[in-house]
Write an enzyme that holds these catalytic residues in place. Sequence first.
Site, PDB file in Angstrom:
ATOM      1  N   GLU A   8      46.743  35.458  44.741  1.00  0.00           N
ATOM      2  CA  GLU A   8      46.367  37.016  44.591  1.00  0.00           C
ATOM      3  C   GLU A   8      44.770  36.976  44.930  1.00  0.00           C
ATOM      4  O   GLU A   8      43.855  37.358  44.193  1.00  0.00           O
ATOM      5  CB  GLU A   8      46.214  37.217  42.747  1.00  0.00           C
ATOM      6  CG  GLU A   8      45.200  36.252  41.412  1.00  0.00           C
ATOM      7  CD  GLU A   8      45.903  35.050  40.989  1.00  0.00           C
ATOM      8  OE1 GLU A   8      44.995  34.480  40.168  1.00  0.00           O
ATOM      9  OE2 GLU A   8      47.115  34.772  42.097  1.00  0.00           O
ATOM     10  N   ASP A  18      39.354  37.145  44.031  1.00  0.00           N
ATOM     11  CA  ASP A  18      40.361  36.868  43.384  1.00  0.00           C
ATOM     12  C   ASP A  18      40.777  37.936  42.502  1.00  0.00           C
ATOM     13  O   ASP A  18      40.128  38.671  42.149  1.00  0.00           O
ATOM     14  CB  ASP A  18      39.807  35.390  42.285  1.00  0.00           C
ATOM     15  CG  ASP A  18      41.113  35.208  42.006  1.00  0.00           C
ATOM     16  OD1 ASP A  18      42.011  34.363  42.788  1.00  0.00           O
ATOM     17  OD2 ASP A  18      40.865  35.687  40.969  1.00  0.00           O
TER      18      ASP A  18
END
Length: 373
Positions: A274, A231
């Site tokens: 993301e 992430d």
Amino acid sequence: MTGSSDILAQFNRLEQAGAIDTLGELRRENRELDRIITDAALMVSYTDVNSMLSFVIGRLLDHFIPQFLAFLVHPPRGEKLRQYCYRNLKESEDMIDPLYYNLMKERFTRNPAPATFAEIAEELGQDLFGDDIRSLGPDQIYPMAGIGGVWGIVILGKKVVGDSWTELEMKYLDRMFRFLSVSMQNGLHYESSITDPKTGLFTHDYFVRHLDETVALCQRHKRTAGILMMDVDHFKKFNDTWGHVTGDVVLMRMAKVLKQTTRAEDCVARFGGEEFSVLISECTTEGLMTAAERIRTAVEALRIHVDGQVLSVTISIGARLIEPAGDTGSLMLIGDADKALYVSKSEGRNRSSLYMSGLLDRADYIRTFKNTI
């Protein structure tokens, strides 16, 4: 003797009429048709573009070598033009101005017949084609057409050895490229269905399906593999500060890093937003964590230039080894990797953490990786 004389006389008449030569030409053309049918049957067994092109290159090598060869391909979903260029059938870094592709595509949309480069330049205007493309020595130009019309162009240079292309060779090339057009378009549509349009990585759904298959293989053949969940750190704050366009640049740059730092057999996906995931095939715990650190440090080294400023990002990674024992499913493995990702974030971010189910695992992890991570 009379029968033999009659047969000889008939043969002489056929020869004088050119029928013998015609028969020989028909036999050669039949052999070419058999060959192209066999090649086409093999070509449709491939599902990805690179394999199809490798197959075509191999077939061309059996017969002739063009000085230059280029496949200009416009995939579905409005993606930018892809170029596959070769010098003497070896990959090259040549690039052709997309303007020339658009000019030739427009021509083939009006007239789909293959043509020489000289004919196209004469038809469209000599001044439209500069020295940059002429220096590549383009000779024969073929359209790649399918559902929706022309979507690609094949540019073929002169042969390395031999005279100009024979009529039989051009027939073979025309048929080969027609079959390639259909197969490649199907491959591109399949590719677009399993890849994320923004990053070009695999989708979440494809990753999970591939993970299911990998888990089954690990259990059947007593192998180990691994999952990395990652992430981008503080990505929302980054977006809020620099805007979503810059955020998209970060995601695309990160996708490029992931492709460069993993092997061809690994599955790299955009898991959502993301968050990214990598399925590392055939690895040990040490190999999995080495891969995680290689990715993390490569992302940390990224530099994004925005409005005169140089920006950087970091990622946090969670890792989970896939072992042959047990009946652990894909969702549980992903959940475990997510737990390790949470540990990385809670311990300061920009680090890699391995999921461990017990104290012995943790002790072994600390002993092995304390000085490397």
